[in-house]
Design an enzyme around this catalytic site. Structure first.
Site, PDB file in Angstrom:
ATOM      1  N   GLU A 177       0.865  -1.177   0.000  1.00  0.00           N
ATOM      2  CA  GLU A 177       0.000   0.000   0.000  1.00  0.00           C
ATOM      3  C   GLU A 177       0.899   1.225   0.000  1.00  0.00           C
ATOM      4  O   GLU A 177       1.738   1.379   0.894  1.00  0.00           O
ATOM      5  CB  GLU A 177      -0.884   0.030   1.248  1.00  0.00           C
ATOM      6  CG  GLU A 177      -1.919  -1.065   1.292  1.00  0.00           C
ATOM      7  CD  GLU A 177      -2.719  -1.065   2.588  1.00  0.00           C
ATOM      8  OE1 GLU A 177      -2.257  -0.510   3.612  1.00  0.00           O
ATOM      9  OE2 GLU A 177      -3.816  -1.636   2.573  1.00  0.00           O
ATOM     10  N   ASP A 215      -1.103  14.890  -7.611  1.00  0.00           N
ATOM     11  CA  ASP A 215      -0.053  13.882  -7.725  1.00  0.00           C
ATOM     12  C   ASP A 215       0.899  14.302  -8.831  1.00  0.00           C
ATOM     13  O   ASP A 215       0.463  14.767  -9.890  1.00  0.00           O
ATOM     14  CB  ASP A 215      -0.639  12.513  -8.083  1.00  0.00           C
ATOM     15  CG  ASP A 215      -1.181  11.755  -6.891  1.00  0.00           C
ATOM     16  OD1 ASP A 215      -1.024  12.236  -5.758  1.00  0.00           O
ATOM     17  OD2 ASP A 215      -1.771  10.691  -7.099  1.00  0.00           O
ATOM     18  N   ARG A 257      17.023  18.051  -8.816  1.00  0.00           N
ATOM     19  CA  ARG A 257      15.828  18.897  -8.889  1.00  0.00           C
ATOM     20  C   ARG A 257      15.587  19.456  -7.493  1.00  0.00           C
ATOM     21  O   ARG A 257      15.378  18.721  -6.551  1.00  0.00           O
ATOM     22  CB  ARG A 257      14.629  18.099  -9.369  1.00  0.00           C
ATOM     23  CG  ARG A 257      14.783  17.579 -10.790  1.00  0.00           C
ATOM     24  CD  ARG A 257      13.485  16.937 -11.284  1.00  0.00           C
ATOM     25  NE  ARG A 257      13.633  16.325 -12.577  1.00  0.00           N
ATOM     26  CZ  ARG A 257      13.394  16.942 -13.735  1.00  0.00           C
ATOM     27  NH1 ARG A 257      12.998  18.191 -13.755  1.00  0.00           N
ATOM     28  NH2 ARG A 257      13.540  16.296 -14.874  1.00  0.00           N
ATOM     29  N   HIS A 301      13.060  22.972  -3.843  1.00  0.00           N
ATOM     30  CA  HIS A 301      11.897  23.791  -4.181  1.00  0.00           C
ATOM     31  C   HIS A 301      10.955  23.953  -2.992  1.00  0.00           C
ATOM     32  O   HIS A 301      10.841  23.065  -2.155  1.00  0.00           O
ATOM     33  CB  HIS A 301      11.135  23.157  -5.340  1.00  0.00           C
ATOM     34  CG  HIS A 301      11.971  23.007  -6.569  1.00  0.00           C
ATOM     35  ND1 HIS A 301      11.790  21.987  -7.459  1.00  0.00           N
ATOM     36  CD2 HIS A 301      13.006  23.744  -7.052  1.00  0.00           C
ATOM     37  CE1 HIS A 301      12.657  22.104  -8.452  1.00  0.00           C
ATOM     38  NE2 HIS A 301      13.414  23.159  -8.219  1.00  0.00           N
ATOM     39  N   LYS A 321       4.583  16.896   0.908  1.00  0.00           N
ATOM     40  CA  LYS A 321       4.789  15.918  -0.163  1.00  0.00           C
ATOM     41  C   LYS A 321       5.083  14.547   0.423  1.00  0.00           C
ATOM     42  O   LYS A 321       5.928  14.404   1.306  1.00  0.00           O
ATOM     43  CB  LYS A 321       5.964  16.339  -1.050  1.00  0.00           C
ATOM     44  CG  LYS A 321       5.763  17.668  -1.748  1.00  0.00           C
ATOM     45  CD  LYS A 321       7.010  18.091  -2.489  1.00  0.00           C
ATOM     46  CE  LYS A 321       6.813  19.451  -3.145  1.00  0.00           C
ATOM     47  NZ  LYS A 321       8.054  19.918  -3.787  1.00  0.00           N
ATOM     48  N   TYR A 332       5.064  11.716  -6.305  1.00  0.00           N
ATOM     49  CA  TYR A 332       4.771  12.328  -5.021  1.00  0.00           C
ATOM     50  C   TYR A 332       3.401  12.967  -5.024  1.00  0.00           C
ATOM     51  O   TYR A 332       2.970  13.562  -6.001  1.00  0.00           O
ATOM     52  CB  TYR A 332       5.858  13.299  -4.550  1.00  0.00           C
ATOM     53  CG  TYR A 332       6.316  14.353  -5.518  1.00  0.00           C
ATOM     54  CD1 TYR A 332       5.911  15.672  -5.379  1.00  0.00           C
ATOM     55  CD2 TYR A 332       7.199  14.043  -6.552  1.00  0.00           C
ATOM     56  CE1 TYR A 332       6.361  16.656  -6.249  1.00  0.00           C
ATOM     57  CE2 TYR A 332       7.649  15.014  -7.415  1.00  0.00           C
ATOM     58  CZ  TYR A 332       7.227  16.322  -7.267  1.00  0.00           C
ATOM     59  OH  TYR A 332       7.667  17.288  -8.131  1.00  0.00           O
ATOM     60  N   GLU A 340       6.624  29.850  -6.615  1.00  0.00           N
ATOM     61  CA  GLU A 340       7.662  28.838  -6.433  1.00  0.00           C
ATOM     62  C   GLU A 340       9.027  29.495  -6.226  1.00  0.00           C
ATOM     63  O   GLU A 340       9.355  30.484  -6.879  1.00  0.00           O
ATOM     64  CB  GLU A 340       7.761  27.935  -7.665  1.00  0.00           C
ATOM     65  CG  GLU A 340       6.579  27.044  -7.861  1.00  0.00           C
ATOM     66  CD  GLU A 340       6.713  26.201  -9.115  1.00  0.00           C
ATOM     67  OE1 GLU A 340       6.339  25.032  -9.043  1.00  0.00           O
ATOM     68  OE2 GLU A 340       7.178  26.709 -10.148  1.00  0.00           O
ATOM     69  N   ASP A 388      17.807  26.324 -10.338  1.00  0.00           N
ATOM     70  CA  ASP A 388      18.328  25.663  -9.141  1.00  0.00           C
ATOM     71  C   ASP A 388      19.817  25.954  -8.928  1.00  0.00           C
ATOM     72  O   ASP A 388      20.257  26.132  -7.790  1.00  0.00           O
ATOM     73  CB  ASP A 388      18.076  24.157  -9.203  1.00  0.00           C
ATOM     74  CG  ASP A 388      16.595  23.827  -9.198  1.00  0.00           C
ATOM     75  OD1 ASP A 388      15.813  24.609  -8.627  1.00  0.00           O
ATOM     76  OD2 ASP A 388      16.208  22.795  -9.771  1.00  0.00           O
TER      77      ASP A 388
END
Length: 182
Positions: A28, A48, A59, A62, A71, A131, A142, A167
């Site tokens: 699960e 999602d 990445r 953020h 998340k 995620y 952001e 980034d």
């Protein structure tokens, strides 16, 4: 399932129960009743995300200030070094980070609560990350925190990185505070 506390307030590693046999496995990835054991875990997710990255891709880190996202992160294929940084100014773990290896084989998940910066470094040849988020993505809201911030002292397991300009040019934590982003 095992819920493992990290050194960061409200950030947890989840090791799901895995049922394996000669046919494969079952687990699960989310069960509302079981996840209630995590303090302040959300009742619902609203979005999602599915990401695919080649080896060496970084990445993050953020975050969103308005409508911060919590998340629940897991790896479907490959392996990542997943990083969460507590950027909640009122938190006793403000400015601290936690890194966790999440992979197709260990099936661990990381709960990154709202108010954290989040990022990952891909380690497998091909990496698919999934995620679930507690808030919608807000493109105009952001921000990125520099993974190179010397005050954070994040130790990445790979030196040669593929990084987007937003980034690689991100501000350090103290700069974000001076700019009143945080």
């Amino acid at each position: 399932m095992k819920i493992i506390k990290t050194q960061l307030k409200d950030c947890f590693v989840v090791e799901p129960d895995i049922f394996e046999d000669e046919r494969g496995f079952f687990l699960e990835t989310y069960n509302k009743n079981k996840y209630k054991k995590i303090p302040n875990f959300p009742e619902t997710f609203v979005q999602d995300n599915h990401s695919k990255s080649k080896k060496g891709t970084l990445r993050g880190l953020h975050f969103q200030i308005k409508d911060p996202q919590g998340k629940l992160v897991r790896v479907v294929t490959g392996e990542v070094f997943d990083v969460a940084v507590d950027i909640r100014k009122e938190s006793e773990t403000f400015g601290l980070w936690h890194g966790e290896y999440l992979s197709e084989s260990n099936k661990k998940q990381l709960w990154v609560p709202p108010g954290f910066a989040h990022g990952f470094l891909t380690l497998g040849k091909e990496n698919i990350i999934h995620y679930s988020c507690t808030e919608y993505r807000s493109i105009g809201n952001e921000y990125s925190l520099s993974y190179k911030d010397p005050a954070l002292k994040i130790k990445l397991p790979v030196k040669k990185l593929i990084v987007a300009s937003k980034d690689s040019n991100a501000n350090n934590l103290d700069q974000l505070i001076k700019l009143k982003v945080i």
